[in-house]
Design a protein around this motif. Structure first.
Motif, PDB file in Angstrom:
ATOM      1  N   HIS A 168       0.814  -1.215   0.000  1.00 25.41           N
ATOM      2  CA  HIS A 168       0.000   0.000   0.000  1.00 25.41           C
ATOM      3  C   HIS A 168       0.852   1.271   0.000  1.00 25.41           C
ATOM      4  N   LEU A 169       2.043   1.219   0.540  1.00 25.62           N
ATOM      5  CA  LEU A 169       2.873   2.405   0.728  1.00 25.62           C
ATOM      6  C   LEU A 169       3.140   3.179  -0.558  1.00 25.62           C
TER       7      LEU A 169
ATOM      8  N   LYS B 118       2.227   8.142  -3.687  1.00 24.57           N
ATOM      9  CA  LYS B 118       1.819   8.760  -4.949  1.00 24.57           C
ATOM     10  C   LYS B 118       0.743   9.807  -4.683  1.00 24.57           C
ATOM     11  N   HIS B 119      -0.230   9.474  -3.851  1.00 24.86           N
ATOM     12  CA  HIS B 119      -1.300  10.412  -3.518  1.00 24.86           C
ATOM     13  C   HIS B 119      -0.743  11.616  -2.762  1.00 24.86           C
TER      14      HIS B 119
ATOM     15  N   GLU C 236      -0.253  19.732  -6.152  1.00 20.06           N
ATOM     16  CA  GLU C 236      -1.425  20.585  -6.320  1.00 20.06           C
ATOM     17  C   GLU C 236      -1.366  21.776  -5.372  1.00 20.06           C
ATOM     18  N   PHE C 237      -0.969  21.545  -4.135  1.00 19.22           N
ATOM     19  CA  PHE C 237      -0.840  22.621  -3.153  1.00 19.22           C
ATOM     20  C   PHE C 237       0.187  23.651  -3.615  1.00 19.22           C
ATOM     21  N   LEU C 238       1.353  23.172  -4.062  1.00 13.96           N
ATOM     22  CA  LEU C 238       2.407  24.084  -4.490  1.00 13.96           C
ATOM     23  C   LEU C 238       2.009  24.836  -5.761  1.00 13.96           C
ATOM     24  N   ASP C 239       1.310  24.171  -6.671  1.00 15.36           N
ATOM     25  CA  ASP C 239       0.827  24.841  -7.879  1.00 15.36           C
ATOM     26  C   ASP C 239      -0.168  25.952  -7.526  1.00 15.36           C
ATOM     27  N   ASP C 240      -1.103  25.660  -6.621  1.00 14.41           N
ATOM     28  CA  ASP C 240      -2.068  26.679  -6.183  1.00 14.41           C
ATOM     29  C   ASP C 240      -1.359  27.842  -5.504  1.00 14.41           C
TER      30      ASP C 240
END
Length: 63
Positions: A22-23, A28-29, A36-40
């Motif tokens: 699972h790791l 990846k998530h 996404e946070f850094l792009d925003d």
């Protein structure tokens, strides 16, 4: 010490296998969410100044 859960923490080596499988998906998530946070953040505040990044690296990650 690797910072990763050991087989003992899962009870047996077999108990650690599902976590190990699972790791990579979890990582990846996490990478996607961070991107996404850094792009925003970059859209709102602009691209980070390389000199500021270098100063933070020296301050928080000294060798």
């Amino acid at each position: 010490m690797t910072g990763r859960p050991s087989a003992e923490e899962h009870g047996t080596q077999l108990g650690a296998i599902p976590q190990g499988i699972h790791l990579p998906t979890l990582q990846k998530h996490q990478r996607k969410a961070l991107k996404e946070f850094l792009d925003d953040w970059a859209k709102e505040s602009g691209v980070p100044d390389p000199q500021d990044v270098a100063a933070m690296r020296r301050r928080y990650f000294p060798r």
